[in-house]
Design a protein around this motif. Structure first.
Motif, mmCIF file in Angstrom:
data_model
loop_
_atom_site.group_PDB
_atom_site.id
_atom_site.type_symbol
_atom_site.label_atom_id
_atom_site.label_comp_id
_atom_site.label_asym_id
_atom_site.label_seq_id
_atom_site.Cartn_x
_atom_site.Cartn_y
_atom_site.Cartn_z
ATOM 1 N N LYS A 256 0.837 -1.207 0.000
ATOM 2 C CA LYS A 256 0.000 0.000 0.000
ATOM 3 C C LYS A 256 0.865 1.247 0.000
ATOM 4 O O LYS A 256 0.551 2.241 -0.664
ATOM 5 C CB LYS A 256 -0.937 0.000 1.208
ATOM 6 C CG LYS A 256 -2.071 -0.977 1.072
ATOM 7 C CD LYS A 256 -3.025 -0.893 2.247
ATOM 8 C CE LYS A 256 -4.162 -1.877 2.066
ATOM 9 N NZ LYS A 256 -5.185 -1.721 3.086
ATOM 10 N N ASN A 257 1.973 1.222 0.736
ATOM 11 C CA ASN A 257 2.882 2.358 0.781
ATOM 12 C C ASN A 257 3.462 2.629 -0.604
ATOM 13 O O ASN A 257 3.556 3.788 -1.032
ATOM 14 C CB ASN A 257 4.003 2.109 1.792
ATOM 15 C CG ASN A 257 4.883 3.303 1.977
ATOM 16 O OD1 ASN A 257 4.398 4.409 2.208
ATOM 17 N ND2 ASN A 257 6.185 3.113 1.874
ATOM 18 N N THR A 258 3.832 1.571 -1.317
ATOM 19 C CA THR A 258 4.359 1.716 -2.674
ATOM 20 C C THR A 258 3.306 2.339 -3.593
ATOM 21 O O THR A 258 3.610 3.240 -4.378
ATOM 22 C CB THR A 258 4.803 0.344 -3.217
ATOM 23 O OG1 THR A 258 5.821 -0.181 -2.363
ATOM 24 C CG2 THR A 258 5.323 0.444 -4.633
ATOM 25 N N GLU A 259 2.076 1.867 -3.464
ATOM 26 C CA GLU A 259 0.987 2.407 -4.282
ATOM 27 C C GLU A 259 0.737 3.876 -3.958
ATOM 28 O O GLU A 259 0.582 4.707 -4.860
ATOM 29 C CB GLU A 259 -0.290 1.593 -4.047
ATOM 30 C CG GLU A 259 -1.456 2.049 -4.880
ATOM 31 C CD GLU A 259 -2.718 1.257 -4.619
ATOM 32 O OE1 GLU A 259 -3.779 1.703 -5.072
ATOM 33 O OE2 GLU A 259 -2.655 0.204 -3.945
ATOM 34 N N LEU B 202 1.322 9.759 -5.063
ATOM 35 C CA LEU B 202 1.866 11.036 -4.617
ATOM 36 C C LEU B 202 2.781 11.630 -5.680
ATOM 37 O O LEU B 202 2.675 12.816 -6.013
ATOM 38 C CB LEU B 202 2.624 10.859 -3.300
ATOM 39 C CG LEU B 202 3.264 12.109 -2.713
ATOM 40 C CD1 LEU B 202 2.201 13.152 -2.364
ATOM 41 C CD2 LEU B 202 4.089 11.752 -1.484
ATOM 42 N N LYS B 203 3.662 10.818 -6.226
ATOM 43 C CA LYS B 203 4.564 11.306 -7.270
ATOM 44 C C LYS B 203 3.790 11.739 -8.503
ATOM 45 O O LYS B 203 4.114 12.757 -9.124
ATOM 46 C CB LYS B 203 5.593 10.227 -7.620
ATOM 47 C CG LYS B 203 6.630 10.034 -6.544
ATOM 48 C CD LYS B 203 7.608 8.931 -6.868
ATOM 49 C CE LYS B 203 8.603 8.766 -5.717
ATOM 50 N NZ LYS B 203 9.518 7.659 -5.938
ATOM 51 N N ARG B 204 2.777 10.971 -8.866
ATOM 52 C CA ARG B 204 1.950 11.341 -10.027
ATOM 53 C C ARG B 204 1.219 12.656 -9.764
ATOM 54 O O ARG B 204 1.145 13.518 -10.641
ATOM 55 C CB ARG B 204 0.951 10.223 -10.331
ATOM 56 C CG ARG B 204 0.256 10.418 -11.673
ATOM 57 C CD ARG B 204 -0.657 9.296 -11.990
ATOM 58 N NE ARG B 204 -1.864 9.464 -11.184
ATOM 59 C CZ ARG B 204 -2.812 8.564 -11.054
ATOM 60 N NH1 ARG B 204 -2.693 7.406 -11.641
ATOM 61 N NH2 ARG B 204 -3.863 8.797 -10.314
ATOM 62 N N SER B 205 0.719 12.828 -8.543
ATOM 63 C CA SER B 205 0.031 14.071 -8.190
ATOM 64 C C SER B 205 0.981 15.263 -8.240
ATOM 65 O O SER B 205 0.610 16.338 -8.705
ATOM 66 C CB SER B 205 -0.592 13.964 -6.795
ATOM 67 O OG SER B 205 -1.609 12.995 -6.786
ATOM 68 N N ALA C 12 2.726 20.182 -11.004
ATOM 69 C CA ALA C 12 3.748 20.911 -11.757
ATOM 70 C C ALA C 12 3.219 21.285 -13.139
ATOM 71 O O ALA C 12 3.441 22.407 -13.606
ATOM 72 C CB ALA C 12 5.016 20.072 -11.875
ATOM 73 N N GLY C 13 2.509 20.371 -13.769
ATOM 74 C CA GLY C 13 1.910 20.654 -15.078
ATOM 75 C C GLY C 13 0.869 21.756 -14.991
ATOM 76 O O GLY C 13 0.802 22.634 -15.853
ATOM 77 N N LEU C 14 0.057 21.723 -13.951
ATOM 78 C CA LEU C 14 -0.962 22.757 -13.772
ATOM 79 C C LEU C 14 -0.332 24.118 -13.512
ATOM 80 O O LEU C 14 -0.819 25.141 -14.000
ATOM 81 C CB LEU C 14 -1.907 22.385 -12.628
ATOM 82 C CG LEU C 14 -2.838 21.206 -12.910
ATOM 83 C CD1 LEU C 14 -3.573 20.805 -11.638
ATOM 84 C CD2 LEU C 14 -3.816 21.533 -14.018
ATOM 85 N N ARG C 15 0.756 24.139 -12.763
ATOM 86 C CA ARG C 15 1.458 25.397 -12.521
ATOM 87 C C ARG C 15 1.996 25.970 -13.825
ATOM 88 O O ARG C 15 1.939 27.165 -14.056
ATOM 89 C CB ARG C 15 2.579 25.200 -11.513
ATOM 90 C CG ARG C 15 2.077 25.039 -10.105
ATOM 91 C CD ARG C 15 3.208 24.895 -9.112
ATOM 92 N NE ARG C 15 2.682 24.854 -7.766
ATOM 93 C CZ ARG C 15 3.276 24.265 -6.755
ATOM 94 N NH1 ARG C 15 4.458 23.683 -6.933
ATOM 95 N NH2 ARG C 15 2.730 24.253 -5.564
#
Length: 70
Positions: free
Chosen positions: A30-33, A38-41, A46-49
């Motif tokens: 679950k931590n890996t998931e 989190l990294k994807r978010s 960053a893309g939205l900024r």
């Protein structure tokens, strides 16, 4: 009788250790998931900024204003 109690106690301890090991594996999974999400978010943010900055620049151009005034 004491041997039986000791054996039962030992068996219960082994079962608990086995259960805890399974729980650890599940939690690590679950931590890996969650780390992946989190990294994807962070990448999405960053893309939205970047999108936001580009929109500000486009608005500034349309309004004929300096970019840094927004």
């Amino acid at each position: 009788m004491n041997n039986n109690k000791d054996a039962d106690y030992h068996d219960r301890l082994e079962q608990e250790v086995t259960r805890l090991k399974r729980d650890i594996i599940l939690l690590e999974s679950k931590n890996t998931e969650l780390d992946y999400h989190l990294k994807r978010s962070h990448a999405e943010i960053a893309g939205l900024r970047l999108d936001n900055q580009q929109l500000r620049q486009a608005i500034a151009v349309l309004n004929d204003e300096p970019t840094n005034s927004l």
